[in-house]
Write an enzyme that holds these catalytic residues in place. Structure first.
Site, PDB file in Angstrom:
ATOM      1  N   THR A 146      51.440  91.813  66.134  1.00 45.26           N
ATOM      2  CA  THR A 146      50.364  90.822  66.068  1.00 45.26           C
ATOM      3  C   THR A 146      50.524  89.896  67.274  1.00 45.26           C
ATOM      4  OG1 THR A 146      51.729  89.565  64.496  1.00 45.26           O
ATOM      5  CG2 THR A 146      49.965  90.921  63.586  1.00 45.26           C
ATOM      6  N   LYS A 168      58.064  94.159  63.219  1.00 43.15           N
ATOM      7  CA  LYS A 168      57.190  93.217  63.913  1.00 43.15           C
ATOM      8  C   LYS A 168      57.374  91.846  63.294  1.00 43.15           C
ATOM      9  CE  LYS A 168      53.879  91.480  62.752  1.00 43.15           C
ATOM     10  NZ  LYS A 168      53.622  90.135  62.063  1.00 43.15           N
ATOM     11  N   THR A 179      58.136  86.784  58.582  1.00 43.40           N
ATOM     12  CA  THR A 179      56.784  87.339  58.477  1.00 43.40           C
ATOM     13  C   THR A 179      56.803  88.674  59.166  1.00 43.40           C
ATOM     14  OG1 THR A 179      54.457  87.100  58.922  1.00 43.40           O
ATOM     15  CG2 THR A 179      55.908  86.177  60.541  1.00 43.40           C
ATOM     16  N   GLU A 259      57.189  82.847  68.328  1.00 39.63           N
ATOM     17  CA  GLU A 259      56.065  82.204  68.996  1.00 39.63           C
ATOM     18  C   GLU A 259      56.473  80.913  69.705  1.00 39.63           C
ATOM     19  OE1 GLU A 259      52.583  83.756  65.945  1.00 39.63           O
ATOM     20  OE2 GLU A 259      53.492  81.788  65.641  1.00 39.63           O
ATOM     21  N   ASN A 378      49.620  78.423  67.212  1.00 44.99           N
ATOM     22  CA  ASN A 378      49.281  78.396  65.788  1.00 44.99           C
ATOM     23  C   ASN A 378      48.083  77.520  65.472  1.00 44.99           C
ATOM     24  OD1 ASN A 378      51.335  80.017  64.044  1.00 44.99           O
ATOM     25  ND2 ASN A 378      52.528  79.097  65.695  1.00 44.99           N
TER      26      ASN A 378
END
Length: 383
Positions: A146, A168, A179, A259, A378
């Site tokens: 993602t 992932k 996640t 991220e 985000n």
């Protein structure tokens, strides 16, 4: 070398049109046996995505023939229709493999609260089924990304068998698991009960101690599939070691690709009265946004470490706490220690050691710094 490194597995990754832009977004991993033994661990979030609920039912039987995974949509919080979509996905794969939908696991990742484009997805399953091969592991790992910037793969060799894996995950990294979607394969010959014990042991000290942002996903899934194609029944302790090594390698890859992160932070808690206390303290420190901001600014602010430790119910005396950052004990006995200017904060890897001086137990929790890039990514994720 990914999920197709062990004998008995084929995989494919294709662009089904679930994502905009034409990137790969659907993967299929098939176990050709002779065994179909499998185990799985799933998110502890009470709000579970439809594919998690489906795959939990599948894994209750201890057998998995294939896994269908998509990125571009989580199929979470989509009501009964979302569960029907997952069922339809399994039925499609089962029809193509001339098998039972009850042995097809399904995994999804992406935005919560939106239905998947089922026509594109089911066509993608058919396309992927036509491209299954021993060389398909890398494409499969690419298809499940993602916000990941790179694919995550790993493998280890045992005594006459192999363990391979793909994963992932780049955000919402917090227990239980992260996640993440993760498929681990082996050509060892083991029962589903043996796989379950090994997988739970391996994830407890790897994925479950990855806590980048304190947010728990609705879709976390880790599957361990055994084909038995090597004919080798390994020593369980050795096998768990290999599976744990693969999980640890994948967890590290998830961490460094988190991220917006610019620092990978290991919080080592030592001198704890119990392992549970050590993990509790590690998590509290990992979730301190004040500390994460300080580390991003390369400020060895040990006061923020002690502040986080003090919010827990772990056994310790405040005037016996010691803290080191990158090997420099800048806090001793709950007060000022060595000169903080000695701490080199420039490396990407930062190690914070917390000595509770309360026992002999220890644990390490991994996290990242808090950056403007994380906030930007985000804040714009669904727009």
């Amino acid at each position: 070398m990914s999920v197709t490194a062990p004998l008995g597995f084929r995989a494919a990754g294709v662009a089904a049109g679930i994502k905009q832009g034409g990137a790969r977004d659907l993967a299929v991993v098939v176990n050709d046996g002779p065994s179909r033994a499998a185990a799985g661990v799933f998110t502890a979030n009470r709000v579970k995505a439809a594919p998690v609920l489906w795959s939990q039912q599948v894994l209750a039987g201890g057998r998995v023939r294939a896994v269908v995974l998509n990125s571009g949509g989580a199929n979470a919080c989509t009501g009964p229709e979302g569960f029907q979509d997952t069922h339809a996905t399994a039925e499609k794969a089962a029809g193509l493999l001339l098998d039972s939908a009850g042995e097809i696991a399904v995994c999804s990742t992406g935005l919560i609260g939106e239905r998947l484009p089922m026509e594109e997805l089911l066509n993608g399953v058919e396309t992927a089924a036509g491209q299954l091969s021993r060389d398909g592991g890398l494409a499969a790992a690419d298809a499940i990304r993602t916000t990941d910037t790179v694919s995550k793969i790993s493998f280890r060799r045992g005594e006459g068998y192999m363990v391979g894996g793909m994963a992932k995950g780049a955000g919402m990294l917090a227990p239980a698991l992260a996640t993440m979607l993760c498929v681990i394969t082996t050509d060892a010959d083991l029962t589903s009960d043996e796989l379950d014990a090994v997988l739970r042991g391996a994830t407890a000290t790897t994925f479950d101690r990855l806590d980048a942002d304190g947010c728990m996903s609705t879709n976390d899934t880790v599957l361990l599939l055994a084909s038995g194609a090597s004919g080798v029944k390994p020593d369980l302790a050795e096998f768990e070691e290999k599976v744990t090594e693969v999980c640890a390698d994948l967890a590290r890859q998830l961490l460094v690709d988190a991220e917006g992160a610019s620092k990978a932070i290991a919080i080592e808690v030592v001198g704890a009265a119990s392992e549970r206390d050590a993990v509790t303290v590690g998590r509290a420190v990992a979730r301190s946004n004040l500390l994460k901001c300080a580390i991003h600014g390369e400020d060895p602010n040990w006061g923020r470490v002690l502040s986080a430790v003090g919010t827990t119910e772990a056994a310790f005396e405040p005037d016996r706490l010691n803290v080191a950052i990158n090997g420099i004990w800048i806090c001793r006995g709950g007060a000022v220690g060595d000169d903080r200017s000695k701490v080199d904060m420039r490396p990407r890897d930062v190690t914070i050691t917390v000595d509770l001086s309360a026992g002999a137990a220890s644990a390490t929790v991994h996290t990242t710094d808090l950056t403007a890039d994380y906030v930007h990514e985000n804040s714009a994720y669904s727009s």
